[in-house]
Motif scaffolding. Structure first.
Motif, PDB file in Angstrom:
ATOM      1  N   GLU A  12       0.856  -1.185   0.000  1.00  0.00           N
ATOM      2  CA  GLU A  12       0.000   0.000   0.000  1.00  0.00           C
ATOM      3  C   GLU A  12       0.896   1.239   0.000  1.00  0.00           C
ATOM      4  OE1 GLU A  12      -4.287   1.038   0.793  1.00  0.00           O
ATOM      5  OE2 GLU A  12      -3.232  -0.702   0.029  1.00  0.00           O
ATOM      6  N   TRP A  13       0.640   2.178  -0.920  1.00  0.00           N
ATOM      7  CA  TRP A  13       1.483   3.378  -1.021  1.00  0.00           C
ATOM      8  C   TRP A  13       0.618   4.620  -0.930  1.00  0.00           C
ATOM      9  CZ3 TRP A  13       2.257   6.679  -5.649  1.00  0.00           C
ATOM     10  CH2 TRP A  13       3.203   7.692  -5.417  1.00  0.00           C
ATOM     11  N   THR A  14       0.982   5.485  -0.015  1.00  0.00           N
ATOM     12  CA  THR A  14       0.268   6.753   0.128  1.00  0.00           C
ATOM     13  C   THR A  14       1.158   7.862  -0.432  1.00  0.00           C
ATOM     14  OG1 THR A  14      -0.779   5.941   2.137  1.00  0.00           O
ATOM     15  CG2 THR A  14      -0.848   8.318   1.765  1.00  0.00           C
ATOM     16  N   PRO A  15       0.788   8.439  -1.584  1.00  0.00           N
ATOM     17  CA  PRO A  15       1.608   9.521  -2.144  1.00  0.00           C
ATOM     18  C   PRO A  15       1.714  10.685  -1.155  1.00  0.00           C
ATOM     19  CG  PRO A  15      -0.114   8.861  -3.693  1.00  0.00           C
ATOM     20  CD  PRO A  15      -0.418   8.200  -2.385  1.00  0.00           C
ATOM     21  N   GLN A  16       2.902  11.253  -1.085  1.00  0.00           N
ATOM     22  CA  GLN A  16       3.133  12.397  -0.199  1.00  0.00           C
ATOM     23  C   GLN A  16       3.430  13.603  -1.084  1.00  0.00           C
ATOM     24  OE1 GLN A  16       2.967  12.375   3.192  1.00  0.00           O
ATOM     25  NE2 GLN A  16       2.502  10.192   3.335  1.00  0.00           N
ATOM     26  N   PHE A  17       2.469  14.478  -1.190  1.00  0.00           N
ATOM     27  CA  PHE A  17       2.577  15.607  -2.112  1.00  0.00           C
ATOM     28  C   PHE A  17       3.415  16.745  -1.525  1.00  0.00           C
ATOM     29  CE2 PHE A  17      -1.224  13.208  -3.077  1.00  0.00           C
ATOM     30  CZ  PHE A  17      -1.110  13.027  -4.443  1.00  0.00           C
ATOM     31  N   ALA A  18       4.170  17.411  -2.414  1.00  0.00           N
ATOM     32  CA  ALA A  18       4.992  18.541  -1.978  1.00  0.00           C
ATOM     33  C   ALA A  18       4.062  19.632  -1.452  1.00  0.00           C
ATOM     34  CB  ALA A  18       5.821  19.058  -3.147  1.00  0.00           C
ATOM     35  N   ASP A  19       4.272  19.987  -0.198  1.00  0.00           N
ATOM     36  CA  ASP A  19       3.349  20.895   0.484  1.00  0.00           C
ATOM     37  C   ASP A  19       4.006  22.247   0.778  1.00  0.00           C
ATOM     38  OD1 ASP A  19       0.852  21.355   1.858  1.00  0.00           O
ATOM     39  OD2 ASP A  19       1.975  21.214   3.735  1.00  0.00           O
ATOM     40  N   VAL A  40       6.262  21.060 -11.538  1.00  0.00           N
ATOM     41  CA  VAL A  40       5.656  21.541 -10.287  1.00  0.00           C
ATOM     42  C   VAL A  40       6.423  22.759  -9.763  1.00  0.00           C
ATOM     43  CG1 VAL A  40       5.139  20.920  -7.887  1.00  0.00           C
ATOM     44  CG2 VAL A  40       4.933  19.193  -9.694  1.00  0.00           C
ATOM     45  N   LEU A  41       7.744  22.710  -9.942  1.00  0.00           N
ATOM     46  CA  LEU A  41       8.619  23.658  -9.244  1.00  0.00           C
ATOM     47  C   LEU A  41       9.055  24.820 -10.123  1.00  0.00           C
ATOM     48  CD1 LEU A  41      10.789  20.868  -7.589  1.00  0.00           C
ATOM     49  CD2 LEU A  41       8.893  22.127  -6.541  1.00  0.00           C
ATOM     50  N   GLU A  42       9.370  25.913  -9.462  1.00  0.00           N
ATOM     51  CA  GLU A  42       9.852  27.095 -10.177  1.00  0.00           C
ATOM     52  C   GLU A  42      10.892  27.802  -9.319  1.00  0.00           C
ATOM     53  OE1 GLU A  42       7.352  29.967 -12.747  1.00  0.00           O
ATOM     54  OE2 GLU A  42       7.307  30.786 -10.728  1.00  0.00           O
ATOM     55  N   LEU A  43      12.022  28.117  -9.946  1.00  0.00           N
ATOM     56  CA  LEU A  43      13.065  28.851  -9.241  1.00  0.00           C
ATOM     57  C   LEU A  43      12.711  30.339  -9.269  1.00  0.00           C
ATOM     58  CD1 LEU A  43      15.817  28.328  -7.860  1.00  0.00           C
ATOM     59  CD2 LEU A  43      16.890  28.889 -10.045  1.00  0.00           C
ATOM     60  N   VAL A  44      12.858  30.983  -8.117  1.00  0.00           N
ATOM     61  CA  VAL A  44      12.519  32.399  -8.005  1.00  0.00           C
ATOM     62  C   VAL A  44      13.733  33.158  -7.474  1.00  0.00           C
ATOM     63  CG1 VAL A  44      11.132  34.020  -6.617  1.00  0.00           C
ATOM     64  CG2 VAL A  44      10.021  32.094  -7.742  1.00  0.00           C
ATOM     65  N   GLY A  45      14.044  34.249  -8.122  1.00  0.00           N
ATOM     66  CA  GLY A  45      15.119  35.115  -7.647  1.00  0.00           C
ATOM     67  C   GLY A  45      14.523  36.214  -6.779  1.00  0.00           C
ATOM     68  N   ILE A  46      15.161  36.487  -5.651  1.00  0.00           N
ATOM     69  CA  ILE A  46      14.688  37.555  -4.766  1.00  0.00           C
ATOM     70  C   ILE A  46      15.700  38.695  -4.814  1.00  0.00           C
ATOM     71  CG2 ILE A  46      13.971  38.156  -2.409  1.00  0.00           C
ATOM     72  CD1 ILE A  46      13.330  35.191  -1.973  1.00  0.00           C
ATOM     73  N   THR A  47      15.238  39.861  -5.182  1.00  0.00           N
ATOM     74  CA  THR A  47      16.137  41.022  -5.313  1.00  0.00           C
ATOM     75  C   THR A  47      16.385  41.658  -3.947  1.00  0.00           C
ATOM     76  OG1 THR A  47      14.377  42.641  -5.592  1.00  0.00           O
ATOM     77  CG2 THR A  47      15.147  41.529  -7.595  1.00  0.00           C
ATOM     78  N   GLU A  48      17.297  42.585  -3.937  1.00  0.00           N
ATOM     79  CA  GLU A  48      17.627  43.336  -2.726  1.00  0.00           C
ATOM     80  C   GLU A  48      16.376  43.957  -2.103  1.00  0.00           C
ATOM     81  OE1 GLU A  48      21.899  45.543  -2.317  1.00  0.00           O
ATOM     82  OE2 GLU A  48      20.360  46.416  -3.592  1.00  0.00           O
ATOM     83  N   GLU A  76      -0.742  21.305  -8.379  1.00  0.00           N
ATOM     84  CA  GLU A  76      -1.711  20.380  -8.992  1.00  0.00           C
ATOM     85  C   GLU A  76      -1.029  19.336  -9.872  1.00  0.00           C
ATOM     86  OE1 GLU A  76      -1.309  23.562  -9.647  1.00  0.00           O
ATOM     87  OE2 GLU A  76      -1.268  23.889 -11.819  1.00  0.00           O
ATOM     88  N   ASN A  77       0.219  19.584 -10.275  1.00  0.00           N
ATOM     89  CA  ASN A  77       0.931  18.620 -11.132  1.00  0.00           C
ATOM     90  C   ASN A  77       1.694  17.562 -10.336  1.00  0.00           C
ATOM     91  OD1 ASN A  77       0.082  20.004 -13.378  1.00  0.00           O
ATOM     92  ND2 ASN A  77       1.965  21.181 -13.604  1.00  0.00           N
ATOM     93  N   CYS A  78       1.791  17.750  -9.030  1.00  0.00           N
ATOM     94  CA  CYS A  78       2.602  16.856  -8.196  1.00  0.00           C
ATOM     95  C   CYS A  78       1.950  15.474  -8.091  1.00  0.00           C
ATOM     96  CB  CYS A  78       2.751  17.469  -6.801  1.00  0.00           C
ATOM     97  SG  CYS A  78       3.728  16.467  -5.670  1.00  0.00           S
ATOM     98  N   VAL A  79       2.793  14.426  -8.213  1.00  0.00           N
ATOM     99  CA  VAL A  79       2.292  13.058  -8.085  1.00  0.00           C
ATOM    100  C   VAL A  79       2.683  12.424  -6.747  1.00  0.00           C
ATOM    101  CG1 VAL A  79       2.119  12.600 -10.555  1.00  0.00           C
ATOM    102  CG2 VAL A  79       4.286  12.140  -9.377  1.00  0.00           C
ATOM    103  N   GLY A  80       3.345  13.194  -5.910  1.00  0.00           N
ATOM    104  CA  GLY A  80       3.636  12.712  -4.558  1.00  0.00           C
ATOM    105  C   GLY A  80       4.764  11.703  -4.463  1.00  0.00           C
ATOM    106  N   CYS A  81       5.716  11.762  -5.409  1.00  0.00           N
ATOM    107  CA  CYS A  81       6.783  10.744  -5.445  1.00  0.00           C
ATOM    108  C   CYS A  81       7.891  10.995  -4.426  1.00  0.00           C
ATOM    109  CB  CYS A  81       7.379  10.680  -6.845  1.00  0.00           C
ATOM    110  SG  CYS A  81       8.290  12.176  -7.323  1.00  0.00           S
TER     111      CYS A  81
END
Ligand code: SF4
Ligand code: SF4
Length: 98
Positions: A12-19, A40-48, A76-81
């Motif tokens: 039995e496998w319970t997907p654990q979604f990125a929260d 799912v992921l996006e890199l964000v730059g934070i300015t001064e 919404e695209n995460c499959v919990g891997c």
């Protein structure tokens, strides 16, 4: 009750979604981005000034940013891997069942 599936092995496998990604710990290394094949992921730059700008991994404009952090842009695209959490050297991720 948490969503779970039965694998062919009978386990039995319970997907654990990125929260959540702990930004204060994230070093913007991009390892998690590279292992996630689900957009799912996006890199964000934070300015001064604290402005947040979506950026591409390996962007040449790195110097413009105070800090780079990974964000969960499309949960919404995460499959919990949990591949992202396993590869993260800073233990930034919190995962949760659906
Ligand atoms: S759990 Fe899997 S699909 Fe979800 S963000 Fe992490 S690597 Fe991507
Ligand atoms: S692997 Fe961890 S430290 Fe590296 S960008 Fe992803 S969340 Fe941040």
């Amino acid at each position: 009750m948490a969503f779970s599936v039965t694998l062919p092995s009978g386990v039995e496998w319970t997907p654990q979604f990125a929260d959540h990604i702990a930004e204060e710990k994230c070093i913007g290394c991009g390892r998690c981005f590279r292992v996630c094949g689900r957009d799912v992921l996006e890199l964000v730059g934070i300015t001064e000034d604290g402005d947040r700008i979506a950026m591409t991994l390996g962007d040449d404009e790195d110097d413009e940013y105070e800090k780079k952090v990974m964000t969960i842009a499309h949960p919404e695209n995460c499959v919990g891997c949990e591949a992202c959490a396993k590869i993260c050297p800073k233990k930034c991720y919190t995962h949760a069942p659906a």
